[in-house]
Design a protein around this motif. Structure first.
Motif, PDB file in Angstrom:
ATOM      1  N   ILE A  21       5.103 -10.491  -7.277  1.00  0.00           N
ATOM      2  CA  ILE A  21       4.597 -11.291  -6.163  1.00  0.00           C
ATOM      3  C   ILE A  21       3.128 -10.986  -5.904  1.00  0.00           C
ATOM      4  O   ILE A  21       2.332 -11.892  -5.619  1.00  0.00           O
ATOM      5  CB  ILE A  21       5.466 -11.052  -4.908  1.00  0.00           C
ATOM      6  CG1 ILE A  21       6.832 -11.727  -5.105  1.00  0.00           C
ATOM      7  CG2 ILE A  21       4.785 -11.579  -3.648  1.00  0.00           C
ATOM      8  CD1 ILE A  21       7.855 -11.365  -4.058  1.00  0.00           C
ATOM      9  N   ALA A  22       2.741  -9.730  -6.017  1.00  0.00           N
ATOM     10  CA  ALA A  22       1.337  -9.358  -5.833  1.00  0.00           C
ATOM     11  C   ALA A  22       0.449 -10.058  -6.860  1.00  0.00           C
ATOM     12  O   ALA A  22      -0.608 -10.608  -6.523  1.00  0.00           O
ATOM     13  CB  ALA A  22       1.173  -7.845  -5.944  1.00  0.00           C
ATOM     14  N   ILE A  23       0.879 -10.062  -8.111  1.00  0.00           N
ATOM     15  CA  ILE A  23       0.128 -10.734  -9.177  1.00  0.00           C
ATOM     16  C   ILE A  23      -0.020 -12.220  -8.865  1.00  0.00           C
ATOM     17  O   ILE A  23      -1.105 -12.802  -8.976  1.00  0.00           O
ATOM     18  CB  ILE A  23       0.829 -10.540 -10.543  1.00  0.00           C
ATOM     19  CG1 ILE A  23       0.720  -9.077 -11.018  1.00  0.00           C
ATOM     20  CG2 ILE A  23       0.286 -11.509 -11.584  1.00  0.00           C
ATOM     21  CD1 ILE A  23      -0.641  -8.666 -11.516  1.00  0.00           C
ATOM     22  N   ARG A  55      -1.242  -4.164   0.957  1.00  0.00           N
ATOM     23  CA  ARG A  55      -2.318  -3.177   1.082  1.00  0.00           C
ATOM     24  C   ARG A  55      -1.987  -2.144   2.160  1.00  0.00           C
ATOM     25  O   ARG A  55      -2.325  -0.970   2.035  1.00  0.00           O
ATOM     26  CB  ARG A  55      -3.632  -3.875   1.411  1.00  0.00           C
ATOM     27  CG  ARG A  55      -4.273  -4.572   0.225  1.00  0.00           C
ATOM     28  CD  ARG A  55      -5.703  -5.016   0.512  1.00  0.00           C
ATOM     29  NE  ARG A  55      -6.280  -5.707  -0.648  1.00  0.00           N
ATOM     30  CZ  ARG A  55      -6.267  -7.008  -0.825  1.00  0.00           C
ATOM     31  NH1 ARG A  55      -5.725  -7.791   0.110  1.00  0.00           N
ATOM     32  NH2 ARG A  55      -6.792  -7.555  -1.905  1.00  0.00           N
ATOM     33  N   ASN A  56      -1.345  -2.573   3.228  1.00  0.00           N
ATOM     34  CA  ASN A  56      -0.968  -1.653   4.309  1.00  0.00           C
ATOM     35  C   ASN A  56       0.095  -0.659   3.877  1.00  0.00           C
ATOM     36  O   ASN A  56       0.022   0.527   4.201  1.00  0.00           O
ATOM     37  CB  ASN A  56      -0.444  -2.447   5.518  1.00  0.00           C
ATOM     38  CG  ASN A  56      -1.534  -3.188   6.260  1.00  0.00           C
ATOM     39  OD1 ASN A  56      -2.710  -2.834   6.150  1.00  0.00           O
ATOM     40  ND2 ASN A  56      -1.164  -4.230   6.986  1.00  0.00           N
ATOM     41  N   PHE A  57       1.104  -1.146   3.152  1.00  0.00           N
ATOM     42  CA  PHE A  57       2.276  -0.324   2.858  1.00  0.00           C
ATOM     43  C   PHE A  57       2.324   0.232   1.435  1.00  0.00           C
ATOM     44  O   PHE A  57       2.902   1.284   1.203  1.00  0.00           O
ATOM     45  CB  PHE A  57       3.562  -1.137   3.111  1.00  0.00           C
ATOM     46  CG  PHE A  57       3.713  -1.624   4.527  1.00  0.00           C
ATOM     47  CD1 PHE A  57       3.805  -0.737   5.585  1.00  0.00           C
ATOM     48  CD2 PHE A  57       3.756  -2.983   4.806  1.00  0.00           C
ATOM     49  CE1 PHE A  57       3.936  -1.177   6.895  1.00  0.00           C
ATOM     50  CE2 PHE A  57       3.900  -3.442   6.113  1.00  0.00           C
ATOM     51  CZ  PHE A  57       3.986  -2.531   7.161  1.00  0.00           C
ATOM     52  N   GLN A  58       1.723  -0.482   0.473  1.00  0.00           N
ATOM     53  CA  GLN A  58       1.778  -0.070  -0.938  1.00  0.00           C
ATOM     54  C   GLN A  58       0.442  -0.361  -1.630  1.00  0.00           C
ATOM     55  O   GLN A  58       0.364  -1.179  -2.552  1.00  0.00           O
ATOM     56  CB  GLN A  58       2.914  -0.815  -1.656  1.00  0.00           C
ATOM     57  CG  GLN A  58       4.309  -0.496  -1.184  1.00  0.00           C
ATOM     58  CD  GLN A  58       4.787   0.867  -1.656  1.00  0.00           C
ATOM     59  OE1 GLN A  58       4.265   1.420  -2.628  1.00  0.00           O
ATOM     60  NE2 GLN A  58       5.780   1.410  -0.977  1.00  0.00           N
ATOM     61  N   PRO A  97       3.853   0.885  -9.332  1.00  0.00           N
ATOM     62  CA  PRO A  97       5.186   1.317  -8.897  1.00  0.00           C
ATOM     63  C   PRO A  97       6.235   0.253  -9.198  1.00  0.00           C
ATOM     64  O   PRO A  97       5.953  -0.946  -9.136  1.00  0.00           O
ATOM     65  CB  PRO A  97       5.022   1.505  -7.381  1.00  0.00           C
ATOM     66  CG  PRO A  97       3.564   1.689  -7.167  1.00  0.00           C
ATOM     67  CD  PRO A  97       2.882   0.873  -8.228  1.00  0.00           C
ATOM     68  N   ASP A  98       7.432   0.684  -9.517  1.00  0.00           N
ATOM     69  CA  ASP A  98       8.570  -0.211  -9.764  1.00  0.00           C
ATOM     70  C   ASP A  98       9.336  -0.326  -8.448  1.00  0.00           C
ATOM     71  O   ASP A  98      10.110   0.553  -8.093  1.00  0.00           O
ATOM     72  CB  ASP A  98       9.452   0.386 -10.867  1.00  0.00           C
ATOM     73  CG  ASP A  98      10.559  -0.547 -11.301  1.00  0.00           C
ATOM     74  OD1 ASP A  98      11.062  -1.314 -10.458  1.00  0.00           O
ATOM     75  OD2 ASP A  98      10.937  -0.514 -12.483  1.00  0.00           O
ATOM     76  N   ILE A  99       9.123  -1.429  -7.711  1.00  0.00           N
ATOM     77  CA  ILE A  99       9.682  -1.511  -6.360  1.00  0.00           C
ATOM     78  C   ILE A  99       9.880  -2.981  -5.959  1.00  0.00           C
ATOM     79  O   ILE A  99       9.109  -3.849  -6.351  1.00  0.00           O
ATOM     80  CB  ILE A  99       8.745  -0.793  -5.356  1.00  0.00           C
ATOM     81  CG1 ILE A  99       9.367  -0.697  -3.960  1.00  0.00           C
ATOM     82  CG2 ILE A  99       7.386  -1.440  -5.305  1.00  0.00           C
ATOM     83  CD1 ILE A  99       8.575   0.199  -3.014  1.00  0.00           C
ATOM     84  N   VAL A 131       7.723  -4.139   1.448  1.00  0.00           N
ATOM     85  CA  VAL A 131       7.121  -4.806   2.606  1.00  0.00           C
ATOM     86  C   VAL A 131       8.131  -5.265   3.649  1.00  0.00           C
ATOM     87  O   VAL A 131       8.013  -4.938   4.830  1.00  0.00           O
ATOM     88  CB  VAL A 131       6.281  -6.029   2.151  1.00  0.00           C
ATOM     89  CG1 VAL A 131       5.796  -6.833   3.367  1.00  0.00           C
ATOM     90  CG2 VAL A 131       5.098  -5.583   1.322  1.00  0.00           C
ATOM     91  N   MET A 132       9.117  -6.045   3.239  1.00  0.00           N
ATOM     92  CA  MET A 132       9.950  -6.767   4.208  1.00  0.00           C
ATOM     93  C   MET A 132      10.694  -5.846   5.171  1.00  0.00           C
ATOM     94  O   MET A 132      10.888  -6.186   6.343  1.00  0.00           O
ATOM     95  CB  MET A 132      10.938  -7.689   3.476  1.00  0.00           C
ATOM     96  CG  MET A 132      10.275  -8.768   2.626  1.00  0.00           C
ATOM     97  SD  MET A 132       9.110  -9.837   3.524  1.00  0.00           S
ATOM     98  CE  MET A 132      10.232 -10.751   4.569  1.00  0.00           C
ATOM     99  N   GLU A 133      11.121  -4.682   4.696  1.00  0.00           N
ATOM    100  CA  GLU A 133      11.831  -3.751   5.572  1.00  0.00           C
ATOM    101  C   GLU A 133      10.902  -3.007   6.524  1.00  0.00           C
ATOM    102  O   GLU A 133      11.363  -2.341   7.455  1.00  0.00           O
ATOM    103  CB  GLU A 133      12.631  -2.749   4.731  1.00  0.00           C
ATOM    104  CG  GLU A 133      13.768  -3.392   3.948  1.00  0.00           C
ATOM    105  CD  GLU A 133      14.485  -2.409   3.039  1.00  0.00           C
ATOM    106  OE1 GLU A 133      14.111  -1.203   3.055  1.00  0.00           O
ATOM    107  OE2 GLU A 133      15.405  -2.829   2.315  1.00  0.00           O
TER     108      GLU A 133
END
Length: 225
Positions: free
Chosen positions: A21-23, A141-144, A176-178, A184-186
């Motif tokens: 999703i980031a890509i 960016r905030n969380f990962q 990271p593999d996540i 993010v969503m949690e």
């Protein structure tokens, strides 16, 4: 939809949904304005496409105002193969009105799943999303932040192969593999959910494939010769 592909991006290996999703969000922003992204699985089944379109339009209104929207499927059985989403108020099952997400629940056991089914505040987590590219990137960016760093480098160093962009293996390996749920969503305070009742299935097993397929007089399903 009459759209032409702007980009088809190939991962050298799977790193779960957050990097993918980031890509996509990084690439979408590079192509122009800040678009709304609709994130779908490649292998799901939607029986009622008209109802699905209505749910997408409802999600779009939430996305436009800066929310991270997920689609929550109205449960029909105590499934243990899906995560669940808890909302703040009882759902109106025929409504496409978005609600704030209260909690994400990991795949439950059968006993807990039966209890969740009795309550009108729980939905199956479909793994489908809609959000603005800039909003999901800000939350990543905030969380990962390490995801963004690796994804930017792997995308900037991509190899162009006809209409495909192949991500740089060395840089993408560092990512990271996540899943996007965990990344993010949690954690975010921007999560909304749109109830979905459109005959959705992720076709996660042979029995599910049998259930959605046309059967002969003996209850058998076959494709091809």
């Amino acid at each position: 939809l009459g759209l032409k592909n702007k980009s088809i991006i190939l991962e050298p290996f799977g790193k779960n949904t957050a990097p993918a999703i980031a890509i996509a969000a990084l690439e979408a922003l590079s192509l122009g304005k800040d678009p709304n992204l609709l994130v779908l699985a490649s292998d799901h089944f939607i029986k009622d496409e008209a109802q699905f379109s209505k749910a997408i339009n409802s999600a779009l209104q939430e996305s436009i105002r800066g929310r991270l929207v997920t689609f929550g499927v109205i449960p029909t059985s105590p499934e243990t193969g899906y995560g669940y989403i808890e909302v703040e108020e009882d759902l109106k099952l025929n409504s496409l009105h978005a609600q704030n997400v209260k909690n994400f629940i990991e795949k439950p056991n059968k006993k807990i799943a039966k209890e969740l089914l009795k309550n009108d505040r729980y939905l199956w987590n479909s793994g489908m999303f809609m959000f603005k590219a800039s909003v999901i990137l800000n939350e990543l960016r905030n969380f990962q932040p390490s995801i963004i760093e690796s994804c930017e480098k792997s995308l900037n160093k991509n190899d162009l192969d006809l209409e495909f962009k192949r991500l740089n293996k060395v840089e993408f390996q560092k990512c990271p593999d996540i899943s996007i749920d965990v990344a993010v969503m949690e954690k975010t305070k921007l999560a909304s959910v749109v109830p979905l009742s459109a005959g959705w299935s992720d076709i996660g097993s042979w029995s599910t494939l049998w259930e959605i397929s046309k059967k002969d007089d003996n209850g058998n399903v076959n494709f091809g010769n």
